[in-house]
Design a protein around this motif. Structure first.
Motif, PDB file in Angstrom:
ATOM      1  N   PRO A 281     -10.977  15.583   8.957  1.00  0.00           N
ATOM      2  CA  PRO A 281      -9.824  16.187   9.240  1.00  0.00           C
ATOM      3  C   PRO A 281      -9.279  17.178   8.241  1.00  0.00           C
ATOM      4  CG  PRO A 281      -9.706  13.956   8.267  1.00  0.00           C
ATOM      5  CD  PRO A 281     -11.315  14.349   8.719  1.00  0.00           C
ATOM      6  N   GLU A 282      -9.913  17.115   6.920  1.00  0.00           N
ATOM      7  CA  GLU A 282      -9.493  18.126   5.930  1.00  0.00           C
ATOM      8  C   GLU A 282      -9.843  19.570   6.470  1.00  0.00           C
ATOM      9  OE1 GLU A 282     -11.296  16.833   2.563  1.00  0.00           O
ATOM     10  OE2 GLU A 282     -10.259  14.900   2.441  1.00  0.00           O
ATOM     11  N   LEU A 283      -9.413  20.489   5.444  1.00  0.00           N
ATOM     12  CA  LEU A 283      -9.445  22.017   5.804  1.00  0.00           C
ATOM     13  C   LEU A 283     -11.010  22.407   5.826  1.00  0.00           C
ATOM     14  CD1 LEU A 283      -8.371  24.618   6.827  1.00  0.00           C
ATOM     15  CD2 LEU A 283      -7.725  25.007   4.449  1.00  0.00           C
ATOM     16  N   MET A 284     -11.421  22.199   4.602  1.00  0.00           N
ATOM     17  CA  MET A 284     -12.798  22.644   4.322  1.00  0.00           C
ATOM     18  C   MET A 284     -13.600  21.793   2.900  1.00  0.00           C
ATOM     19  SD  MET A 284     -15.110  25.043   4.785  1.00  0.00           S
ATOM     20  CE  MET A 284     -16.198  26.108   4.089  1.00  0.00           C
ATOM     21  N   ASP A 285     -14.763  21.543   3.017  1.00  0.00           N
ATOM     22  CA  ASP A 285     -15.501  21.102   2.083  1.00  0.00           C
ATOM     23  C   ASP A 285     -16.208  22.133   1.242  1.00  0.00           C
ATOM     24  OD1 ASP A 285     -16.573  19.158   0.262  1.00  0.00           O
ATOM     25  OD2 ASP A 285     -17.539  17.912   1.740  1.00  0.00           O
ATOM     26  N   TRP A 286     -15.325  22.561   0.301  1.00  0.00           N
ATOM     27  CA  TRP A 286     -16.115  23.689  -0.387  1.00  0.00           C
ATOM     28  C   TRP A 286     -17.354  23.461  -1.458  1.00  0.00           C
ATOM     29  CZ3 TRP A 286     -14.969  28.243   1.059  1.00  0.00           C
ATOM     30  CH2 TRP A 286     -13.827  28.544   1.552  1.00  0.00           C
ATOM     31  N   GLY A 287     -17.424  22.291  -1.727  1.00  0.00           N
ATOM     32  CA  GLY A 287     -18.345  21.602  -2.595  1.00  0.00           C
ATOM     33  C   GLY A 287     -19.911  21.714  -1.679  1.00  0.00           C
ATOM     34  N   VAL A 288     -19.662  21.402  -0.348  1.00  0.00           N
ATOM     35  CA  VAL A 288     -21.046  21.268   0.337  1.00  0.00           C
ATOM     36  C   VAL A 288     -21.231  22.472   0.811  1.00  0.00           C
ATOM     37  CG1 VAL A 288     -21.906  20.410   2.668  1.00  0.00           C
ATOM     38  CG2 VAL A 288     -20.421  18.903   1.233  1.00  0.00           C
ATOM     39  N   ALA A 289     -20.343  23.384   0.941  1.00  0.00           N
ATOM     40  CA  ALA A 289     -20.721  24.906   1.559  1.00  0.00           C
ATOM     41  C   ALA A 289     -21.019  25.617   0.478  1.00  0.00           C
ATOM     42  CB  ALA A 289     -19.392  25.501   2.086  1.00  0.00           C
ATOM     43  N   GLY A 290     -20.400  25.492  -0.748  1.00  0.00           N
ATOM     44  CA  GLY A 290     -20.943  26.286  -1.911  1.00  0.00           C
ATOM     45  C   GLY A 290     -22.298  25.853  -2.388  1.00  0.00           C
ATOM     46  N   GLY A 291     -22.520  24.432  -2.382  1.00  0.00           N
ATOM     47  CA  GLY A 291     -24.052  24.104  -2.522  1.00  0.00           C
ATOM     48  C   GLY A 291     -24.966  24.718  -1.360  1.00  0.00           C
ATOM     49  N   LEU A 292     -24.808  24.606  -0.563  1.00  0.00           N
ATOM     50  CA  LEU A 292     -25.772  24.975   0.304  1.00  0.00           C
ATOM     51  C   LEU A 292     -26.099  26.434   0.361  1.00  0.00           C
ATOM     52  CD1 LEU A 292     -24.581  22.925   3.845  1.00  0.00           C
ATOM     53  CD2 LEU A 292     -26.621  22.740   2.256  1.00  0.00           C
ATOM     54  N   PHE A 293     -24.712  27.330   0.008  1.00  0.00           N
ATOM     55  CA  PHE A 293     -25.195  28.706  -0.018  1.00  0.00           C
ATOM     56  C   PHE A 293     -25.913  28.953  -1.434  1.00  0.00           C
ATOM     57  CE2 PHE A 293     -23.569  33.090  -1.161  1.00  0.00           C
ATOM     58  CZ  PHE A 293     -24.240  33.632  -0.112  1.00  0.00           C
TER      59      PHE A 293
ATOM     60  N   GLY B 282     -19.583  23.233   6.037  1.00  0.00           N
ATOM     61  CA  GLY B 282     -18.639  22.809   5.116  1.00  0.00           C
ATOM     62  C   GLY B 282     -17.455  22.390   6.121  1.00  0.00           C
ATOM     63  N   LEU B 283     -17.244  23.083   7.247  1.00  0.00           N
ATOM     64  CA  LEU B 283     -16.251  22.757   8.364  1.00  0.00           C
ATOM     65  C   LEU B 283     -16.434  21.329   8.769  1.00  0.00           C
ATOM     66  CD1 LEU B 283     -15.046  26.111   9.526  1.00  0.00           C
ATOM     67  CD2 LEU B 283     -13.721  24.683   8.134  1.00  0.00           C
TER      68      LEU B 283
END
Length: 63
Positions: A25-37, A19-20
């Motif tokens: 340049p943004e802080l975090m892509d929570w959609g990608v990280a949450g989807g993978l988890f 996600g990082l």
């Protein structure tokens, strides 16, 4: 139970890292990280279900 905790912790760290990396340049892509988890949790649940169903078949001999 220990294997489940280690596996989910590993995938949590991996999904946050991805996600990082994807966010740029943004802080975090929570959609990608949450989807993978979520995929990791679903996979672990499926693995648990398969192991449990195989154990039930082995226990029931039909006698």
């Amino acid at each position: 139970m220990k294997r489940l905790a280690v596996s989910l912790t590993f995938f949590l760290v991996l999904s946050v890292g991805v996600g990082l990396a994807v966010s740029g340049p943004e802080l975090m892509d929570w959609g990608v990280a949450g989807g993978l988890f979520a995929l990791a949790v679903a996979g672990e649940g499926f693995r648990f279900w398969i192991r449990r169903s195989r154990a039930k078949k082995r226990d029931s001999t039909g006698v």
